[in-house]
Design an enzyme around this catalytic site. Structure first.
Site, PDB file in Angstrom:
ATOM      1  N   ASP A 234     -26.373  73.126  47.190  1.00  0.00           N
ATOM      2  CA  ASP A 234     -25.103  72.421  47.333  1.00  0.00           C
ATOM      3  C   ASP A 234     -24.292  72.732  46.073  1.00  0.00           C
ATOM      4  O   ASP A 234     -24.848  73.101  45.025  1.00  0.00           O
ATOM      5  CB  ASP A 234     -25.303  70.912  47.514  1.00  0.00           C
ATOM      6  CG  ASP A 234     -24.055  70.264  48.112  1.00  0.00           C
ATOM      7  OD1 ASP A 234     -22.969  70.896  48.080  1.00  0.00           O
ATOM      8  OD2 ASP A 234     -24.140  69.125  48.611  1.00  0.00           O
TER       9      ASP A 234
HETATM   10  C1  BGC Z   1     -20.784  68.995  49.638  1.00  0.00           C
HETATM   11  C2  BGC Z   1     -21.178  70.042  50.661  1.00  0.00           C
HETATM   12  C3  BGC Z   1     -20.104  71.096  50.756  1.00  0.00           C
HETATM   13  C4  BGC Z   1     -19.884  71.693  49.378  1.00  0.00           C
HETATM   14  C5  BGC Z   1     -18.829  72.776  49.335  1.00  0.00           C
HETATM   15  C6  BGC Z   1     -20.377  69.617  48.319  1.00  0.00           C
HETATM   16  O1  BGC Z   1     -19.825  68.656  47.470  1.00  0.00           O
HETATM   17  O2  BGC Z   1     -21.847  68.095  49.432  1.00  0.00           O
HETATM   18  O3  BGC Z   1     -21.399  69.433  51.908  1.00  0.00           O
HETATM   19  O4  BGC Z   1     -20.464  72.059  51.691  1.00  0.00           O
HETATM   20  O5  BGC Z   1     -19.479  70.665  48.486  1.00  0.00           O
HETATM   21  O6  BGC Z   1     -17.563  72.220  49.492  1.00  0.00           O
END
Ligand code: BGC
Length: 747
Positions: A234
């Site tokens: 993530d």
């Molecule tokens: C989120 C993810 C997301 C990623 C990219 C993160 O803060 O938890 O679900 O895909 O950011 O935007």
């Protein structure tokens, strides 16, 4: 070696250690690094999954300044409520096509975390409180998207069930609960849908960050489940780059920081270079999979996607209540007033990284006015929750003047989002005030709800009809009008239980934890697994949802097949219009040596039936439908015995049942000196051996009755401890018996 492996090997052979390490972190916020001289392109990923969120060219890294317009389908909370995996496949295909058209190689979704608490701020992005429901829906979406040549990224792996302290919290969960609840959907999806990537979550699991968790990312995900894609972190989840690579994390996103630490660790002999080769190889494979031999990319038909968004939305809304056939509304049967700002300013998606820039938004008021042009409307409340006595008075007056009222209520944007959890389940106080005033002026009220996570329903007895419309995407307004006027027949079902009170939720005392730890103290008893096992009253049960027609169930047969079973039954539309039913199959283990929920969902089918039509449905259950995770044996187990197959319209509306006997998995418990006498007597070798022994030392044929009195006490005592009570069974003789039994186990 396959061609692709050969190609990767020859590319990797030409790269320096630094270049290989470079492949395992992003080029920038959204792209992987290219290998220029080897013609390996950079690929771009983008958020989703209920629509594409590609940041604007030249915009900020986070995409806060906006994203390319895309069709906004209902977020997972809505899509899941359709209980229609085929519909999810079509949405995945549409999002995949839009991604292809924008040169996006991987869409970052779907999120399949379990809705442990109604308070989780990201519940709108997740499917259900049940892993089977989540798994089947997400599998549909992933297959649809990946058939377009676009990779999915199933997330957030794993146990990311709250937003509070999400970057530091340790989810402290026992292994059985992990396997049966929090990993189960991921496992099914990896095996059935083969997503090209998995996104590791921010949180720790039992003290170790998911992104640095070797057990999770390598032993379970790859060695046990056979995942052969890329694990991507993530965004910003990696804390210790070397530990992450060693754990099996292939791609650290977003920016390329920490590469030098990895290079240094390899040079110092702390990290084998083979691990870097493996991660780089997987990145090359991902690039190849999303750039070579792709199916043709068709031009986007925006109207067709809008039409699909509308069709999906109509299947997602759940008719919770409909006394005296309040719905559908007959425009000719008297006047109707529309009240509530959410009718005019729809809330159709959640906030945070998944927020899509819609191509067009339909609001319910405009759609309703296409049917009844002069229908009166009053906003009733402000979406900023501020009080406005004039608005309240206007709503009350409008309600009093009309024969019927449709009142739109829900959670404004500020109430739920990625990044924080709610602290209660209530609708905003200002909206509850309007509800009270409107009902006092006119009791014939249909409430239409817009919310991404559950709201409490202590007011439900004051209105005759409730349509829970979740967040329905950009075409939700028209879908709501179609449902209200009966052009569409509601067929959504609850994917979580609505408790009477937040305090009834099993995670209540352990959410969201403290001091960076959250204890999953309710264990496997999540959602209906708790509510139904304890038979606690609820507002609306899991699987519930009404229709404008009725369905009958008949003719249940259960045919055993290997370790599973085929469950067949007939559903008949016995009402007066076409409609769709979601038939659900639950399995109850009637007697088991471990505590189990009273029943668990193991399959479902949505069936569309014309008036009077019947359909025979078969749902195949595999061996997992009967299993539990044995902490003692560290494997899935099926104990021999009776299981009840329960078929019905919700977890509390079971229409057909049949008991079958399962022969079990044949796994025999390993005995030792501390195994209790009862366990010994049940063992196929240990039982006769101990009986003979007892006969020999006591001289009687039946030394004791294990079902009552002193015999029952002995049955619960470790064998090694009973030497003092039964002379002749001293520790050395017990050890001889253990050796005898183990020898026979090995033979
Ligand atoms: C989120 C993810 C997301 C990623 C990219 C993160 O803060 O938890 O679900 O895909 O950011 O935007």
């Amino acid at each position: 070696m396959l061609m692709a492996e050969l190609a990767n090997a020859s590319i990797l052979a030409e790269l320096t250690l630094e270049e290989k390490v470079g492949l395992t972190s992003g080029l920038d916020f959204w792209r992987t690094k290219p290998v220029e001289n080897q013609k390996v392109p950079s690929i771009q990923v983008s958020d989703g999954p209920h629509g594409l969120r590609k940041p604007l060219e030249g915009g900020d890294a986070l995409g806060l300044s906006g994203s390319v317009p895309a069709t906004c389908f209902p977020p997972a909370v809505g899509l899941a409520a359709s209980w229609n995996p085929e519909l999810a496949r079509r949405v995945g295909a549409a999002v995949g096509q839009e991604a292809r058209a924008q040169a996006i190689s991987v869409v970052l979704g779907p999120g399949v975390n379990i809705k442990r608490s109604p308070l989780c701020g990201r519940n709108f992005e997740y499917f259900s409180e049940d892993p089977c429901q989540s798994a089947l829906m997400a599998t549909g979406w992933i297959k649809g998207a990946q058939a377009q040549g676009v990779g999915a990224s199933v997330k957030h792996f794993a146990v990311n069930n709250q937003e509070t302290d999400r970057l530091r919290i340790s989810a402290d969960v026992d292994d059985r609960t992990l396997r049966e609840i929090y990993l189960a959907a991921f496992e099914y999806i990896i095996k059935e849908a083969a997503p090209l990537t998995v996104m590791s979550s921010y949180n720790k699991i039992n003290g170790t960050y998911a992104s640095e968790n070797h057990w999770l990312l390598t032993e379970v995900l790859r060695d046990e489940w056979g995942f052969d894609g890329v694990v991507v972190s993530d965004w910003g989840a990696v804390n210790d780059r070397v530990a992450a690579v060693a754990a099996g994390l292939d791609l650290k996103m977003p920016a390329p920081t920490g590469d030098e630490d990895v290079v240094a660790a390899v040079k110092a002999g702390l990290l084998p270079e083979a691990i870097i080769d493996q991660a780089a190889d997987r990145i090359l494979t991902l690039v190849a999979r999303t750039t070579n031999n792709l199916p043709p990319s068709n031009p986007i038909d925006a109207d067709a996607h809008q039409q699909l968004a509308r069709e999906v939305a109509a299947e997602c809304a759940v008719l919770l209540k409909n006394e005296a056939n309040t719905l559908p509304l007959d425009p000719a049967a008297g006047s109707i007033a529309i009240i509530g700002e959410l009718a005019r300013t729809p809330r159709y998606q959640g906030a945070g990284s998944s927020k899509v820039n819609p191509t067009a938004v339909e609001d319910a008021l405009t759609a309703i006015r296409a049917d009844i042009p002069d229908i009166p409307f009053a906003p009733g409340y402000n979406l900023d929750d501020s009080q406005d006595p004039q608005m309240l008075a206007q709503a009350r007056e409008l309600a009093g003047d009309a024969d019927r009222v449709v009142l739109f209520l829900g959670l404004p944007d500020s109430h739920e989002s990625e990044g924080f959890d709610r602290s209660d389940m209530s609708l905003p106080a200002v909206q509850l005030q309007v509800l009270k005033a409107v009902v006092a002026a006119n009791p014939n009220v249909t409430v239409v709800l817009s919310n991404g996570s559950l709201v409490s329903m202590e007011w439900r007895d004051t209105v005759p009809a409730i349509l829970e419309s979740w967040l329905l995407g950009q075409a939700g307004g028209q879908a709501i009008a179609d449902l209200l006027f009966g052009r569409s027949n509601p067929s959504g079902r609850m994917t979580e239980t609505i408790p009477l009170d937040l305090k009834d939720n099993p995670s209540y005392l352990n959410f969201p934890g403290e001091h960076q730890h959250v204890l999953y103290g309710e264990r496997i008893f999540v959602g209906y697994r708790f509510y139904d096992t304890t038979a606690i009253p609820v507002a609306y049960p899991f699987g519930h949802g009404l229709s404008y027609t009725d369905f009958m169930y008949s003719g249940l047969t259960v045919e055993k097949r290997d370790q599973g079973a085929d469950v067949s039954f007939t559903v008949t539309n016995s009402g007066d219009r076409a409609g769709a039913e979601v038939a659900q199959v639950y399995v109850r283990d009637i007697e088991c040596s471990v505590s189990r929920p009273i029943h668990e969902l193991k399959g479902f089918a949505k069936t569309f039936l014309e008036k009077g039509e019947s359909q025979r449905i078969t749902i195949s259950l595999d061996e997992r439908a009967f299993s539990f995770w044995s902490t003692q044996d560290q494997q899935w187990r099926i104990e021999a015995g009776d299981f009840e197959i329960r078929v019905g319209a919700s977890s509390r509306d079971l229409r057909l049942t049949q008991v079958i006997t399962h022969e079990g998995d044949g796994v025999v418990q390993v005995l030792n000196a501390m195994s209790v006498v009862g366990e010994w007597l049940e063992h196929p070798v240990g039982g006769p051996a101990l009986s003979d022994e007892l006969k020999a030392v006591t001289g009687t044929e039946t030394p004791f009755d294990t079902k009552s009195g002193i015999g029952r006490m002995i049955a619960g005592t470790p064998l090694i401890k009973i030497g003092g009570f039964i002379p002749g069974l001293d520790p050395s003789r017990v050890n001889e018996l253990v050796a005898l039994v183990n020898k026979s186990d090995q033979e």
